[in-house]
Design a protein around this motif. Structure first.
Motif, PDB file in Angstrom:
ATOM      1  N   SER A   1       2.711   4.895   4.813  1.00 46.38           N
ATOM      2  CA  SER A   1       4.126   5.055   5.434  1.00 46.38           C
ATOM      3  C   SER A   1       4.544   3.824   6.273  1.00 46.38           C
ATOM      4  O   SER A   1       3.550   2.837   6.481  1.00 46.38           O
ATOM      5  N   LYS A   2       5.697   3.651   6.387  1.00 43.79           N
ATOM      6  CA  LYS A   2       6.236   2.414   7.107  1.00 43.79           C
ATOM      7  C   LYS A   2       5.442   2.314   8.554  1.00 43.79           C
ATOM      8  O   LYS A   2       4.929   0.930   8.873  1.00 43.79           O
ATOM      9  N   SER A   3       5.432   3.354   9.252  1.00 50.95           N
ATOM     10  CA  SER A   3       4.654   3.111  10.662  1.00 50.95           C
ATOM     11  C   SER A   3       3.171   2.798  10.444  1.00 50.95           C
ATOM     12  O   SER A   3       2.603   2.050  11.137  1.00 50.95           O
ATOM     13  N   GLU A   4       2.585   3.295   9.288  1.00 48.71           N
ATOM     14  CA  GLU A   4       1.252   2.781   9.027  1.00 48.71           C
ATOM     15  C   GLU A   4       1.062   1.581   8.810  1.00 48.71           C
ATOM     16  O   GLU A   4       0.134   0.927   9.164  1.00 48.71           O
ATOM     17  N   LYS A   5       1.821   1.022   7.966  1.00 48.46           N
ATOM     18  CA  LYS A   5       1.789  -0.356   7.552  1.00 48.46           C
ATOM     19  C   LYS A   5       2.063  -1.303   8.818  1.00 48.46           C
ATOM     20  O   LYS A   5       1.304  -2.304   8.639  1.00 48.46           O
ATOM     21  N   LEU A   6       3.111  -0.941   9.415  1.00 53.00           N
ATOM     22  CA  LEU A   6       3.214  -1.853  10.813  1.00 53.00           C
ATOM     23  C   LEU A   6       1.970  -1.835  11.833  1.00 53.00           C
ATOM     24  O   LEU A   6       1.551  -2.938  12.227  1.00 53.00           O
ATOM     25  N   GLN A   7       1.402  -0.607  12.016  1.00 53.22           N
ATOM     26  CA  GLN A   7       0.222  -0.641  12.632  1.00 53.22           C
ATOM     27  C   GLN A   7      -0.971  -1.293  11.925  1.00 53.22           C
ATOM     28  O   GLN A   7      -1.653  -2.043  12.788  1.00 53.22           O
TER      29      GLN A   7
ATOM     30  N   SER B   1       0.853  -1.263  -0.069  1.00 53.44           N
ATOM     31  CA  SER B   1       0.125   0.020   0.077  1.00 53.44           C
ATOM     32  C   SER B   1       0.895   1.193   0.025  1.00 53.44           C
ATOM     33  O   SER B   1       2.141   1.222   0.121  1.00 53.44           O
ATOM     34  N   GLU B   2       0.224   2.423  -0.187  1.00 56.77           N
ATOM     35  CA  GLU B   2       1.213   3.726  -0.211  1.00 56.77           C
ATOM     36  C   GLU B   2       1.078   4.161   1.159  1.00 56.77           C
ATOM     37  O   GLU B   2       1.714   5.253   1.187  1.00 56.77           O
TER      38      GLU B   2
ATOM     39  N   THR C   1      10.871  -6.411   3.873  1.00 50.58           N
ATOM     40  CA  THR C   1      11.052  -5.690   2.914  1.00 50.58           C
ATOM     41  C   THR C   1      10.876  -4.150   2.917  1.00 50.58           C
ATOM     42  O   THR C   1      11.235  -3.328   1.954  1.00 50.58           O
ATOM     43  N   LEU C   2      10.529  -3.663   4.260  1.00 56.71           N
ATOM     44  CA  LEU C   2      10.399  -2.183   4.464  1.00 56.71           C
ATOM     45  C   LEU C   2      11.472  -1.597   4.686  1.00 56.71           C
ATOM     46  O   LEU C   2      11.397  -0.479   4.991  1.00 56.71           O
ATOM     47  N   PHE C   3      12.617  -2.572   5.246  1.00 57.65           N
ATOM     48  CA  PHE C   3      13.824  -1.937   5.671  1.00 57.65           C
ATOM     49  C   PHE C   3      15.151  -1.974   4.780  1.00 57.65           C
ATOM     50  O   PHE C   3      14.973  -2.571   3.784  1.00 57.65           O
TER      51      PHE C   3
END
Length: 148
Positions: A17-23, A14-15, A146-148
């Motif tokens: 942020s990394k933080s939003e994806k983790l949440q 998805s578009e 893959t986010l890092f």
């Protein structure tokens, strides 16, 4: 199981942020799996020998910093191996996040062969975790990497 994995893939791609994806991953897993009562990510705190709490879903915890080797999470930071605890009362090196917690599963996240953090699941149910949980959470960790 495949539907869960497909949704995890969608969140990662998805578009947000990394933080939003983790949440979103925490919220999704906690909502979809009845015995996942607390879902969170811990990551290595810079160059320190400790983990720092990142995104999570569930009751607040005072354990925002965990030294390597302490508790289940701290042990995984050292061992680099999955740790499934079906009954936390049987663990000497356990940090209690709340009296309701009966079991815990922690799966490390690897980036380039290095353990950078982990997903931590607490359950208010004793003995709930199966090989399917380990497989799903290993998949989640491979996608989060893959986010890092």
């Amino acid at each position: 199981m495949n539907l869960l994995k497909d949704t995890i893939k969608e969140i990662i791609l998805s578009e947000k942020s990394k933080s939003e994806k983790l949440q979103s991953i925490c919220d999704f897993l906690e909502a979809q799996i009845s015995y996942y009562d607390w879902v969170g990510f811990y990551f290595r705190n810079g160059n320190k020998e400790e983990l720092k709490l990142a995104e999570y879903t569930g009751e607040p915890t005072e354990h925002t910093i965990i030294p390597f080797g302490k508790g289940i999470c701290g042990q995984v930071a050292v061992s680099n191996e999955n740790f499934v605890v079906q009954d936390v009362s049987e663990q000497d090196n356990y940090i209690s996040c709340g009296w309701k917690v009966k079991s815990e599963i922690v799966i490390p996240i690897f980036v380039g062969g290095e353990n950078i953090g982990q997903i931590d699941i607490d359950s208010h149910t004793a003995n709930p975790f199966t090989n399917q949980d380990e497989e799903l959470l290993e998949f989640v960790c491979s996608k989060v990497a893959t986010l890092f």
